[in-house]
Motif scaffolding. Structure first.
Motif, short mmCIF file in Angstrom:
data_model
loop_
_atom_site.label_atom_id
_atom_site.label_comp_id
_atom_site.label_asym_id
_atom_site.label_seq_id
_atom_site.Cartn_x
_atom_site.Cartn_y
_atom_site.Cartn_z
N ARG A 228 68.65 38.30 -77.34
CA ARG A 228 67.83 37.62 -75.83
C ARG A 228 66.52 37.04 -76.16
O ARG A 228 66.13 38.54 -77.03
CB ARG A 228 68.39 38.52 -74.37
N LEU A 229 65.90 36.77 -75.51
CA LEU A 229 64.26 36.07 -75.09
C LEU A 229 63.60 37.41 -74.84
O LEU A 229 64.17 38.13 -73.52
CB LEU A 229 63.95 34.70 -75.01
N PRO A 230 62.28 37.97 -74.63
CA PRO A 230 62.05 38.39 -74.35
C PRO A 230 61.66 37.92 -72.47
O PRO A 230 61.51 36.84 -72.72
CB PRO A 230 60.33 38.89 -74.83
N THR A 231 61.48 38.44 -71.65
CA THR A 231 61.30 37.66 -70.64
C THR A 231 59.67 38.32 -69.92
O THR A 231 59.75 38.91 -70.06
CB THR A 231 62.36 38.77 -69.22
N LEU A 232 59.36 36.97 -68.91
CA LEU A 232 58.15 37.92 -68.58
C LEU A 232 57.73 39.44 -67.37
O LEU A 232 56.77 39.71 -68.00
CB LEU A 232 57.75 37.17 -67.58
N LYS A 233 59.13 39.44 -67.19
CA LYS A 233 59.23 41.20 -66.29
C LYS A 233 59.05 41.61 -67.94
O LYS A 233 57.75 42.73 -67.30
CB LYS A 233 59.73 41.07 -65.65
N GLY A 234 59.83 41.60 -68.84
CA GLY A 234 59.74 42.40 -69.74
C GLY A 234 58.32 42.86 -70.54
O GLY A 234 57.49 43.90 -70.90
N LYS A 235 57.44 41.82 -70.38
CA LYS A 235 56.54 41.64 -71.36
C LYS A 235 55.43 42.49 -70.69
O LYS A 235 54.66 43.06 -70.87
CB LYS A 235 55.92 39.81 -71.44
N ILE A 236 55.06 42.14 -69.58
CA ILE A 236 54.44 43.09 -68.51
C ILE A 236 54.70 44.15 -68.40
O ILE A 236 53.92 45.16 -68.91
CB ILE A 236 54.62 42.03 -66.65
N ARG A 237 56.19 44.90 -68.05
CA ARG A 237 55.96 46.24 -68.39
C ARG A 237 55.37 46.69 -70.24
O ARG A 237 55.39 47.48 -70.25
CB ARG A 237 57.54 46.24 -68.40
N ALA A 238 55.60 45.75 -70.89
CA ALA A 238 55.43 46.19 -72.33
C ALA A 238 54.29 46.40 -72.23
O ALA A 238 53.52 47.62 -72.94
CB ALA A 238 56.26 44.88 -73.27
N ARG A 239 53.06 45.20 -71.44
CA ARG A 239 52.20 45.16 -71.65
C ARG A 239 51.84 47.28 -70.92
O ARG A 239 50.86 48.08 -71.67
CB ARG A 239 51.48 44.80 -71.32
N ASP A 240 52.36 47.60 -70.21
CA ASP A 240 52.18 48.78 -69.79
C ASP A 240 52.11 49.87 -69.87
O ASP A 240 52.33 50.83 -68.97
CB ASP A 240 52.31 48.73 -67.90
N THR A 241 53.75 49.45 -70.18
CA THR A 241 54.53 51.08 -70.95
C THR A 241 53.41 51.68 -72.48
O THR A 241 52.76 50.93 -73.46
CB THR A 241 55.40 50.58 -71.64
N LYS A 242 52.60 53.06 -72.20
CA LYS A 242 52.31 54.22 -73.19
C LYS A 242 53.83 53.97 -74.67
O LYS A 242 54.08 54.25 -73.54
CB LYS A 242 51.60 55.02 -72.71
N ILE A 243 52.98 54.10 -75.30
CA ILE A 243 54.09 54.02 -76.07
C ILE A 243 54.10 55.33 -76.92
O ILE A 243 53.26 55.79 -77.42
CB ILE A 243 53.78 53.16 -77.10
N GLU A 244 54.53 56.22 -76.87
CA GLU A 244 54.51 57.94 -77.73
C GLU A 244 54.12 57.83 -79.28
O GLU A 244 55.39 57.22 -79.67
CB GLU A 244 55.38 58.68 -76.73
N ILE A 245 53.26 58.91 -78.66
CA ILE A 245 53.09 58.86 -81.23
C ILE A 245 53.16 60.29 -81.40
O ILE A 245 53.10 60.94 -80.64
CB ILE A 245 51.67 58.36 -80.86
#
Ligand SMILES: Cc1cc2nc3c(=O)[nH]c(=O)nc-3n(C[C@H](O)[C@H](O)[C@H](O)COP(=O)(O)OP(=O)(O)OC[C@H]3O[C@@H](n4cnc5c(N)ncnc54)[C@H](O)[C@@H]3O)c2cc1C
Ligand SMILES: Nc1ncnc2c1ncn2[C@@H]1O[C@H](COP(=O)(O)O)[C@@H](O)[C@H]1O
Lengths: 264, 330
Positions: free
Chosen positions: A188-205
């Motif tokens: 599936r393609l990324p959704t707009l909501k998903g993109k916003i969530r991705a922007r706001d989610t911190k990736i743990e390193i």
């Protein structure tokens, strides 16, 4: 249920250009993308989430340079819940054994899980070894070349896999590892909501220290295979070349060629 | 004396599969250079004709026999193979880059902490060290890399099926067949529920003639011309470049190349295929190659025995007509 999806960032190899004069890869022109086959691994995890009555939590995991955060963000924009990046200079140059070992170390530190999903292979290394090696190291069952998820429950999964001979339906007790092929269905393609969530989610390193590993065990020094030479294939088979004046002439040349070799 | 070279044979539907004989040809070159024995490993149940494996080059066959080894299950296979490998300590272990080999080899390598190289296209022995030199395509086939496994044993590699011809069968050869009954107590977490075998067409990898279409066919409808011509040539099958598989003109099972199948027919006919390295990786070892392409500079001509510069869409219909006429004459 927890699902871990493995995604790798790879050079966009169909765009790799070879410098004609020096014969080397023009690296600066190569962009990095998510391994196309890993999109199917993400898709599979989302299909399972939809099939399950239990709550499913999907974590995308990648090992690579800091820039590889991008592929985890992409995974989140498609619907994964979070992302973990294994990143440290010491991890560089890892072969499939060392890659699996590093990822296995992380997985042992994490919460219990039901499933690890990988792509069929990465388009840069093209080995497809990381999934089975990881399963071997973690002593988990593995199903490779998965083409369809039939049923999932709390402690088992039923799936189909493709071999040279046909389609095999198997039941695997969880936890386990699966690698999936393109047959699983269009990602599936990324959704707009998903993109916003991705922007706001911190990736743990996680780096070397946080994993509790030492340099000698990872990256190039932890690898069991060594690349000793890289070279360019020389291909040439000086055959006959004819510029045909009519389709007739071409067809006859082919017929004669086949006859000479006893085919016709 | 070096420890032995072992190949992992394959059994499909109770019969020894031809990839086993190809692996023996790969293994023979290595065992001769190392002046050591070549052995084959066979896992299964009620398997006959094991002496065939000797006729095709093995000095010894280890037959791990157990009802539960009847069908491939990575966990069960590993339970039989891990103790075996630890005891016999082969120097080199080879398998085919098949769905079985590509699953069990990395699974074992993970367990044994052994280095493994996937999809090799050539193997050799380094003279000074006796180490296995494993060459495989890298970066999408644009380069070849040679890989060594200096510090772990066995040195493991998978090789592409159809990369080498089996040796001549020699029924005068003799060797040892050692039957081993492994202990398998594992409560396997994987269980096969059912199996549907695929309907039998001539398989691409076994065909004597492969006729492949590429983007030069211009329109998905023209691929049917390729299928019609294939029907007129006995023991032929239809291949394709990735470009047209990706566009959905034909299914993935037809793809020839780095990320598709490797073929080595008597004649490979490339129609409207440019000859990208990734495509060449799958057909370069064909006994002979015909290419039809409009562009005289197309790289496919560098590997072809007969290069036809011309329009495939005009040539194919004429070829089809001639093949039909020939059929009616006979
Ligand atoms: C990691 C990776 C793996 C890959 N794996 C594979 C693989 O397994 N298999 C594979 O095939 N590719 C593979 N590729 C893709 C490969 O690089 C090429 O893109 C592909 O092979 C091109 O297909 P083609 O020759 O059909 O198309 P094109 O390159 O577009 O060539 C079409 C040819 O048709 C000719 N033509 C046009 N019209 C006519 C006509 N009327 N008559 C005759 N000739 C005509 C043109 O001159 C041209 O040479 C891979 C790429 C990557 C990066
Ligand atoms: N560095 C990595 N980080 C995360 N996943 C990886 C990495 N390398 C390999 N994988 C996973 O393992 C699969 C097989 O990769 P490979 O064995 O490199 O062909 C890929 O499709 C990914 O799912």
């Amino acid at each position: 249920m927890n699902i871990y999806v493995l995604v790798k960032q790879v050079p966009a190899t169909d765009k790799v250009k070879i410098d004609e004069t020096t014969g080397t890869m023009k690296r600066e022109e190569v962009e990095a993308v998510i391994n196309p086959l890993d999109l199917y691994a993400i898709e599979t995890s989302l299909q399972i989430k939809e099939m399950c009555s239990d709550k499913v939590d999907i974590t995308a995991i990648s090992m690579g340079p800091p820039k590889a955060e991008e592929v985890l963000k992409e995974a989140i924009s498609m619907g994964c819940d979070r992302g973990i990046l294994l990143s440290d200079r010491a991890f560089a140059g890892a072969d499939t054994w060392a890659t699996s070992y590093t990822i296995a170390t992380l997985i042992k530190k994490m919460e219990p899980f039901s499933l690890i999903i990988t792509g069929e292979r990465a388009t840069d290394g093209e080995t497809g070894q990381v999934g089975p090696s990881l399963a071997g190291q973690l002593d988990l069952p593995i199903v490779t070349y998965t083409s369809r998820i039939v049923e999932v429950d709390r402690d088992y999964i039923i799936l189909e896999r493709e071999t040279e001979e046909g389609t095999e339906m198997v039941r695997m007790k969880l936890p386990g590892v699966i690698s999936v092929t393109k047959a699983i269905g269009e990602p599936r393609l990324p959704t707009l909501k998903g993109k916003i969530r991705a922007r706001d989610t911190k990736i743990e390193i996680f780096d070397l220290e946080r994993l509790g590993l030492v340099k000698e065990e990872v990256g190039l020094s932890g690898s069991l295979t060594r690349v000793v030479k890289v070279f360019y294939p020389k291909i040439s088979r000086a055959g006959k070349k004819i510029r045909v004046k009519s389709p007739e002439e071409g067809a006859i040349a082919i017929m004669e060629f086949l006859q000479e070799r006893g085919i016709l | 004396m070096n420890k032995e070279v072992i190949i992992l044979g394959e059994v499909r539907n109770g019969k020894i599969h031809s990839v086993t004989y190809e692996l023996l040809a790969w293994g023979k070159e290595l065992s001769e250079k190392l002046k050591t024995k070549l052995s084959a490993l066979i896992l299964g149940h009620n398997i006959r004709n094991l002496e065939e494996i000797i006729y095709y080059g093995a000095d010894k066959v280890y037959y791990l026999e157990h009802p539960r080894l009847n069908i491939f299950n990575p966990e069960v296979y590993a339970e039989a193979l891990v103790p075996f490998i630890k005891e016999v300590e082969p120097d080199i272990l080879l398998a085919g880059a098949t769905t079985l080999g590509r699953t069990i080899m990395p699974y074992l390598a993970g367990r044994l902490k052994a280095g493994l190289t996937a999809d090799c296209t050539s193997l050799d022995i380094e003279e000074e060290t006796g180490l296995l030199l494993q060459t495989r395509p890298a970066i999408g086939g644009n380069v070849l890399a040679t890989i060594k496994t200096p510090n772990s044993k066995p040195q493991m590699a998978t090789v592409r099926p159809k990369g080498k011809k089996p040796l001549e069968k020699d029924t005068r050869r003799f060797g040892e067949i050692k039957v081993i009954k492994p202990n398998i107590n594992l409560n396997s977490r994987i269980e096969r529920l059912n199996f549907k075998s695929r309907e039998e067409e001539i398989s691409l990898v076994d065909a004597e003639v492969v006729i492949s279409g590429g983007k030069g066919l211009k329109d998905p409808r023209n691929i049917s011309l390729i299928f019609e011509i294939s029907k007129l040539i006995e023991s032929s099958a239809v291949g394709a470049s990735r470009a047209i598989v990706d566009m959905g003109w034909v299914g993935y099972p037809h793809q020839v190349g780095l990320s598709g199948k490797t073929v080595n027919p008597k004649v490979y006919i490339a129609v409207g295929i440019s000859g990208a390295v990734q495509h060449l990786a799958g057909m370069m070892n064909s006994e002979s190659i015909i290419a039809i392409n409009k562009d005289p500079e197309a790289p496919i001509f560098q590997v072809s025995d007969l290069g036809i510069i011309g329009d495939a869409l005009e040539i194919l219909p004429v070829l089809k007509k001639k093949l039909e006429e020939r059929k009616n004459d006979v």
